[in-house]
Design a protein around this motif. Structure first.
Motif, PDB file in Angstrom:
ATOM      1  N   UNK A   1     -12.056  39.473 -13.426  1.00 58.85           N
ATOM      2  CA  UNK A   1     -11.093  39.817 -14.473  1.00 58.85           C
ATOM      3  C   UNK A   1     -11.583  41.020 -15.265  1.00 58.85           C
ATOM      4  N   UNK A   2     -10.768  41.459 -16.220  1.00 62.10           N
ATOM      5  CA  UNK A   2     -11.156  42.582 -17.075  1.00 62.10           C
ATOM      6  C   UNK A   2     -12.334  42.207 -17.968  1.00 62.10           C
ATOM      7  N   UNK A   3     -12.618  40.897 -18.111  1.00 65.15           N
ATOM      8  CA  UNK A   3     -13.780  40.440 -18.871  1.00 65.15           C
ATOM      9  C   UNK A   3     -15.022  40.333 -17.999  1.00 65.15           C
ATOM     10  N   UNK A   4     -14.893  40.676 -16.721  1.00 61.63           N
ATOM     11  CA  UNK A   4     -15.963  40.544 -15.728  1.00 61.63           C
ATOM     12  C   UNK A   4     -16.311  39.089 -15.444  1.00 61.63           C
ATOM     13  N   UNK A   5     -15.323  38.207 -15.613  1.00 62.33           N
ATOM     14  CA  UNK A   5     -15.483  36.799 -15.264  1.00 62.33           C
ATOM     15  C   UNK A   5     -14.775  36.507 -13.956  1.00 62.33           C
ATOM     16  N   UNK A   6     -15.231  35.459 -13.270  1.00 62.53           N
ATOM     17  CA  UNK A   6     -14.614  35.015 -12.031  1.00 62.53           C
ATOM     18  C   UNK A   6     -13.913  33.681 -12.251  1.00 62.53           C
TER      19      UNK A   6
ATOM     20  N   UNK B   1     -19.666  26.441 -21.708  1.00 58.73           N
ATOM     21  CA  UNK B   1     -18.301  25.933 -21.734  1.00 58.73           C
ATOM     22  C   UNK B   1     -17.477  26.571 -20.615  1.00 58.73           C
ATOM     23  N   UNK B   2     -16.310  26.011 -20.385  1.00 58.06           N
ATOM     24  CA  UNK B   2     -15.362  26.575 -19.432  1.00 58.06           C
ATOM     25  C   UNK B   2     -14.302  27.381 -20.200  1.00 58.06           C
ATOM     26  N   UNK B   3     -13.958  28.542 -19.650  1.00 57.21           N
ATOM     27  CA  UNK B   3     -13.001  29.422 -20.317  1.00 57.21           C
ATOM     28  C   UNK B   3     -12.008  29.979 -19.301  1.00 57.21           C
ATOM     29  N   UNK B   4     -10.886  30.474 -19.815  1.00 55.60           N
ATOM     30  CA  UNK B   4      -9.948  31.205 -18.975  1.00 55.60           C
ATOM     31  C   UNK B   4     -10.559  32.563 -18.635  1.00 55.60           C
ATOM     32  N   UNK B   5     -10.555  32.918 -17.364  1.00 56.87           N
ATOM     33  CA  UNK B   5     -11.304  34.113 -16.951  1.00 56.87           C
ATOM     34  C   UNK B   5     -10.665  35.405 -17.420  1.00 56.87           C
ATOM     35  N   UNK B   6      -9.378  35.356 -17.793  1.00 52.49           N
ATOM     36  CA  UNK B   6      -8.688  36.571 -18.223  1.00 52.49           C
ATOM     37  C   UNK B   6      -8.714  36.759 -19.735  1.00 52.49           C
ATOM     38  N   UNK B   7      -8.713  35.633 -20.477  1.00 51.38           N
ATOM     39  CA  UNK B   7      -8.599  35.730 -21.932  1.00 51.38           C
ATOM     40  C   UNK B   7      -9.852  35.266 -22.672  1.00 51.38           C
ATOM     41  N   UNK B   8     -10.693  34.478 -22.021  1.00 53.56           N
ATOM     42  CA  UNK B   8     -11.849  33.893 -22.687  1.00 53.56           C
ATOM     43  C   UNK B   8     -11.525  32.655 -23.489  1.00 53.56           C
ATOM     44  N   UNK B   9     -10.285  32.178 -23.440  1.00 52.22           N
ATOM     45  CA  UNK B   9      -9.896  30.965 -24.164  1.00 52.22           C
ATOM     46  C   UNK B   9     -10.708  29.775 -23.668  1.00 52.22           C
ATOM     47  N   UNK B  10     -11.232  28.984 -24.608  1.00 49.87           N
ATOM     48  CA  UNK B  10     -12.056  27.828 -24.256  1.00 49.87           C
ATOM     49  C   UNK B  10     -11.175  26.731 -23.675  1.00 49.87           C
ATOM     50  N   UNK B  11     -11.587  26.218 -22.513  1.00 52.71           N
ATOM     51  CA  UNK B  11     -10.809  25.208 -21.807  1.00 52.71           C
ATOM     52  C   UNK B  11     -11.520  23.867 -21.702  1.00 52.71           C
ATOM     53  N   UNK B  12     -12.842  23.837 -21.855  1.00 51.63           N
ATOM     54  CA  UNK B  12     -13.537  22.566 -21.707  1.00 51.63           C
ATOM     55  C   UNK B  12     -15.012  22.686 -22.004  1.00 51.63           C
ATOM     56  N   UNK B  13     -15.657  21.527 -22.084  1.00 51.99           N
ATOM     57  CA  UNK B  13     -17.077  21.472 -22.448  1.00 51.99           C
ATOM     58  C   UNK B  13     -17.870  20.546 -21.523  1.00 51.99           C
ATOM     59  N   UNK B  14     -17.391  20.373 -20.314  1.00 57.02           N
ATOM     60  CA  UNK B  14     -18.112  19.514 -19.377  1.00 57.02           C
ATOM     61  C   UNK B  14     -19.318  20.243 -18.799  1.00 57.02           C
ATOM     62  N   UNK B  15     -20.380  19.485 -18.624  1.00 56.18           N
ATOM     63  CA  UNK B  15     -21.603  20.033 -18.049  1.00 56.18           C
ATOM     64  C   UNK B  15     -22.021  19.125 -16.897  1.00 56.18           C
ATOM     65  N   UNK B  16     -22.159  19.728 -15.712  1.00 55.83           N
ATOM     66  CA  UNK B  16     -22.593  18.988 -14.535  1.00 55.83           C
ATOM     67  C   UNK B  16     -24.098  19.066 -14.393  1.00 55.83           C
ATOM     68  N   UNK B  17     -24.695  18.008 -13.878  1.00 62.13           N
ATOM     69  CA  UNK B  17     -26.135  18.043 -13.622  1.00 62.13           C
ATOM     70  C   UNK B  17     -26.502  19.196 -12.707  1.00 62.13           C
ATOM     71  N   UNK B  18     -25.608  19.580 -11.817  1.00 64.74           N
ATOM     72  CA  UNK B  18     -25.913  20.693 -10.921  1.00 64.74           C
ATOM     73  C   UNK B  18     -26.167  21.985 -11.689  1.00 64.74           C
ATOM     74  N   UNK B  19     -25.579  22.114 -12.888  1.00 65.71           N
ATOM     75  CA  UNK B  19     -25.767  23.331 -13.669  1.00 65.71           C
ATOM     76  C   UNK B  19     -27.173  23.465 -14.222  1.00 65.71           C
ATOM     77  N   UNK B  20     -27.983  22.413 -14.149  1.00 69.55           N
ATOM     78  CA  UNK B  20     -29.356  22.491 -14.649  1.00 69.55           C
ATOM     79  C   UNK B  20     -30.186  23.514 -13.879  1.00 69.55           C
ATOM     80  N   UNK B  21     -29.765  23.862 -12.664  1.00 68.02           N
ATOM     81  CA  UNK B  21     -30.498  24.879 -11.891  1.00 68.02           C
ATOM     82  C   UNK B  21     -30.530  26.216 -12.612  1.00 68.02           C
ATOM     83  N   UNK B  22     -29.550  26.443 -13.490  1.00 66.04           N
ATOM     84  CA  UNK B  22     -29.351  27.770 -14.065  1.00 66.04           C
ATOM     85  C   UNK B  22     -30.508  28.194 -14.960  1.00 66.04           C
TER      86      UNK B  22
END
Length: 478
Positions: free
Chosen positions: A236-241, A309-330
């Protein structure tokens, strides 16, 4: 609100899953270490060789359980003593054998290495008449065969790897965009699954790039690089996927930016790992571009802790706050890519969660503190980050926390037939499932072992592991 149990004796009193105040505000339960009989400080760790032997023994416990009940099949169900076909019912690739091969080698279990490699050479069928998920086949089978070849030097393993990858390529070459289909029949080349999440599209660069390097055949790397390029071009124009793409039209099917959570997690990871392994500056520049955008729009700081958090890739609007254990790799990926301050805070956020939920749940909402998915799938990501950050810093906190989590998993999920997943970590006692995922043999115990063993077969300076823990660089064949 769901609750989790503090495991003092498998029937301990329950403790509320972290609320926003506890998880994000940093209040920790200091007694959890003594409650499960674990050392509370790094100074209480046993000597490194003692821990290494313990980890190696636990690996052998799992491996022997697999051999007794499911030898030659994909995965073992260690509670019932039965087996599980991972890719398709009635078809096996000996997945756990392929997953375990380089771990066995690193742990110097050479009789088992020979047993595993002999089985692969005699029985692994890269042309089975079965539809496989391309992503899983790449990270588990292609990566496992590559690592096995690098560790043992047995040429037939590389031959099997190339035969398999040739039969995966139609997923890429049949696509009008170069974005791979999700599934391919290994015998017929028929493809299916036109909507694919990013991790499944782009988690192939190191494996395909290394295979091209070893064979001199550039088709594999070309296919992987084109797929990654096509994804980055659609940012997107925000450089998000977004989350998923239609591989035929090239249009986004889901425009939620959920990195570093699945199902996009390893797409980002492999831009960095691919750049490191292959010396590709373009991949590195793509990683930097996307990581900077994720940090800008998705990183949330609460009470000294970091989550995404999860956001809309075009606007950056916050969509959620779920965190998966798989994200701990980051945390580990951030450290390896140069952002060590953020990496350390993010890792400590996960450590704070383990102090409240000692056996990590699959998914939770960091804003409300509610557990969204109370399973534990024997995931390796927290240990993966501990290993990465220890290699980068040498700090004792990573060895201490890795050992503590290893001990907790040993306490909670060890069964006579090996180790098993949990159906619900919020019950007292924890309700167990009945499966040892193949990746258990590739990842969890390997990370802890390498931290404590001073393994002579591993090059600690140059060693590089894949997203599935496969040794793609740094095998010391003395």
């Amino acid at each position: 609100m769901r609750t989790v149990s503090l495991p003092s004796s498998r029937t301990a009193p329950s403790l509320a899953v972290p609320s926003r105040r506890t998880v994000l505000g940093g209040a920790a339960v200091a007694a959890v270490g003594s409650a499960v009989g674990l050392p509370a400080r790094a100074a209480d760790l046993p000597a490194d060789p003692v821990v290494a032997r313990e980890v190696r023994d636990e690996f052998r416990h799992s491996w022997e359980g697999y051999k007794r009940a499911a030898w030659g099949y994909d995965e073992v169900r260690p509670v019932s003593g039965t087996r599980h076909d991972f890719f398709a019912p009635g078809h096996t690739f000996g997945l756990s054998i392929v997953e375990a091969l380089d771990t066995l080698w690193l742990m110097e279990l050479d009789d088992e290495v020979k047993l595993a490699a002999d089985w692969i050479e005699a029985h692994f069928d890269p042309a089975a008449d079965v539809e496989v998920q391309v992503f899983e086949a790449v990270i588990r089978l292609v990566g496992g065969l590559l690592a096995g070849y690098l560790c043992t030097g047995r040429p037939k393993l590389l031959t099997r790897c190339r035969e398999l990858t040739d039969r995966l390529l139609p997923a890429f070459t049949s696509s009008p965009t170069g974005l791979p289909y999700r599934y391919v029949n290994l015998r017929t080349g028929a493809v299916s699954g036109s909507v694919s999440p990013l991790a499944e599209i782009g988690t192939n660069l190191p494996e395909f790039g290394l295979l091209s390097r070893l064979t001199g055949d550039g088709r594999y790397l070309a296919a992987a690089k084109r797929a990654a390029r096509e994804v980055v071009a659609r940012r997107s124009s925000l450089d998000l996927l977004g989350t998923s793409l239609d591989v035929e039209s090239g249009r986004w099917a889901d425009t939620t930016s959920c990195a570093p959570n699945p199902p996009v997690d390893s797409f980002h990871e492999y831009l960095w790992v691919g750049s490191d392994l292959l010396g590709d500056d373009e991949l590195r520049s793509w990683y930097r571009l996307l990581a900077d955008a994720v940090a800008k729009y998705q990183l949330e700081q609460q009470g000294g802790h970091y989550w995404y958090r999860q956001v809309d890739f075009a606007t950056g609007e916050v969509l959620g706050h779920e965190q998966s254990e798989l994200a701990a790799f980051y945390a580990g990926l951030l450290g390896k890519s140069g952002d060590l301050p953020t990496a350390r805070v993010y890792y400590r956020s996960w450590t704070a969660l383990t102090e409240l939920a000692p056996v990590l749940p699959e998914k939770f909402d960091f804003l409300t503190g509610q557990v969204v998915d109370a399973r534990n799938q024997l995931r390796p990501e927290y240990l993966n980050s501990a290993y990465d950050l220890w290699r980068l810093t040498g700090f004792g906190e990573y060895k201490q926390t890795a050992y503590q989590y290893f001990q907790t998993v040993k306490w909670a999920l060890r069964v006579p037939g090996g180790y098993t997943v949990a159906e619900d970590v919020s019950t007292s006692p924890i309700r167990l499932g009945d499966l040892t995922p193949g990746y258990w043999f590739a990842e969890n115990l390997k990370y802890v072992y390498l931290m404590f063993a001073a393994a002579p077969r591993f090059d600690y300076r140059r060693g590089l592991l894949s997203t599935e823990g496969k040794l793609l660089r740094g095998a010391n064949r003395l």
